[in-house]
Design an enzyme around this catalytic site. Structure first.
Site, mmCIF file in Angstrom:
data_model
loop_
_atom_site.group_PDB
_atom_site.id
_atom_site.type_symbol
_atom_site.label_atom_id
_atom_site.label_comp_id
_atom_site.label_asym_id
_atom_site.label_seq_id
_atom_site.Cartn_x
_atom_site.Cartn_y
_atom_site.Cartn_z
ATOM 1 N N CYS A 36 0.808 -1.222 0.000
ATOM 2 C CA CYS A 36 0.000 0.000 0.000
ATOM 3 C C CYS A 36 0.842 1.274 0.000
ATOM 4 C CB CYS A 36 -0.924 0.017 1.220
ATOM 5 S SG CYS A 36 0.002 0.090 2.757
ATOM 6 N N ASP A 38 2.366 2.548 2.523
ATOM 7 C CA ASP A 38 2.394 3.204 3.832
ATOM 8 C C ASP A 38 3.705 2.891 4.562
ATOM 9 O OD1 ASP A 38 -0.041 4.383 3.530
ATOM 10 O OD2 ASP A 38 -1.148 2.713 4.390
ATOM 11 N N CYS A 63 -2.610 3.198 7.887
ATOM 12 C CA CYS A 63 -4.054 3.216 8.120
ATOM 13 C C CYS A 63 -4.380 2.853 9.578
ATOM 14 C CB CYS A 63 -4.708 2.222 7.193
ATOM 15 S SG CYS A 63 -4.223 0.554 7.631
ATOM 16 N N CYS A 107 -1.045 -4.797 6.855
ATOM 17 C CA CYS A 107 -0.831 -3.651 7.746
ATOM 18 C C CYS A 107 -0.140 -4.096 9.026
ATOM 19 C CB CYS A 107 -2.150 -2.983 8.094
ATOM 20 S SG CYS A 107 -3.225 -2.728 6.695
#
Ligand code: FES
Length: 211
Positions: A36, A38, A63, A107
């Site tokens: 992603c 991130d 996130c 994540c």
């Protein structure tokens, strides 16, 4: 609307523990997610005698799941020895949060990798790495995948910002496709040095910019 997050995830997201940075950490890392784009940074303080993590903080540019996992994984790691903390997995984090939606697994992987990389950073700086493999161009490139390109939020290797890597007699030269006066040049240089200098057989890191 039905939420896919457990109450625990939401609670940790809203009140994350151990957020921030440690000035003068014993080990630190910044990891980016290929899934992603991130990022997460992890900082640790380690007791030299017991090799226990005495303090840990994280900064997330990710996130809600990433923040919640950073919060729980730092809680789980605090007080543990480096060996114990290394064995913490994304599954442990996810279980402690009462489960994460499968689409959000990456994540928690990101937060766990951040912790492992901070431990590795500590071990390298303290000569605790057992297997001493000679540094090659490939190893340098692999490490540079953890240096972010602030222009895109992705790493400098994948965004082809690194034009050339040379390894010769303990000297590593990295050529970056940016002019030296570019606003991010100094930050990238510092990050490259930070990632490569801890390698046990590296004596000098030279970062060159395109003319
Ligand atoms: Fe990027 Fe969660 S979507 S860390």
């Amino acid at each position: 609307m039905k939420t896919v997050y457990t109450d625990k995830v939401i609670e940790h997201f809203k009140n994350p523990r151990n957020v921030g940075r440690i000035e003068d950490p014993d080990g630190k890392s910044t990891e980016g997610s290929p899934a992603c784009g991130d990022m997460v940074s992890v900082y640790i303080k380690v007791d030299e005698e017991t090799r226990r993590i005495t303090d840990i903080k994280f900064e997330s540019y990710g996130c809600a799941s990433n923040i919640a996992t950073g919060s729980i994984i730092t809680e789980l790691a605090k007080g543990k020895t480096l060996e114990e903390a290394k064995n913490l997995s994304w599954k442990d984090a996810s279980e402690a949060l009462g489960g994460l939606p499968p689409i959000k697994a990456h994540c928690s992987v990101l937060a766990v990798e951040g912790l492992r990389a901070a431990i590795q950073d500590y071990e390298e700086k303290h000569g605790l790495v057992k297997e001493k493999v000679p540094t090659t161009e490939d190893i340098v490139r692999k490490r540079l995948r953890h240096v972010m390109n602030p222009l895109t939020g992705l790493d400098v290797v994948r965004t082809e910002l690194i034009i050339k890597v040379e390894v010769k007699e303990g000297r590593v030269t990295v050529t970056v496709d940016l002019p030296e006066n570019h606003q991010f040049a100094a930050a990238i240089k510092e990050d490259v040095k930070d990632k490569i200098e801890p390698l046990w057989d590296v004596k000098e890191v030279i970062v060159k910019f395109e003319e």
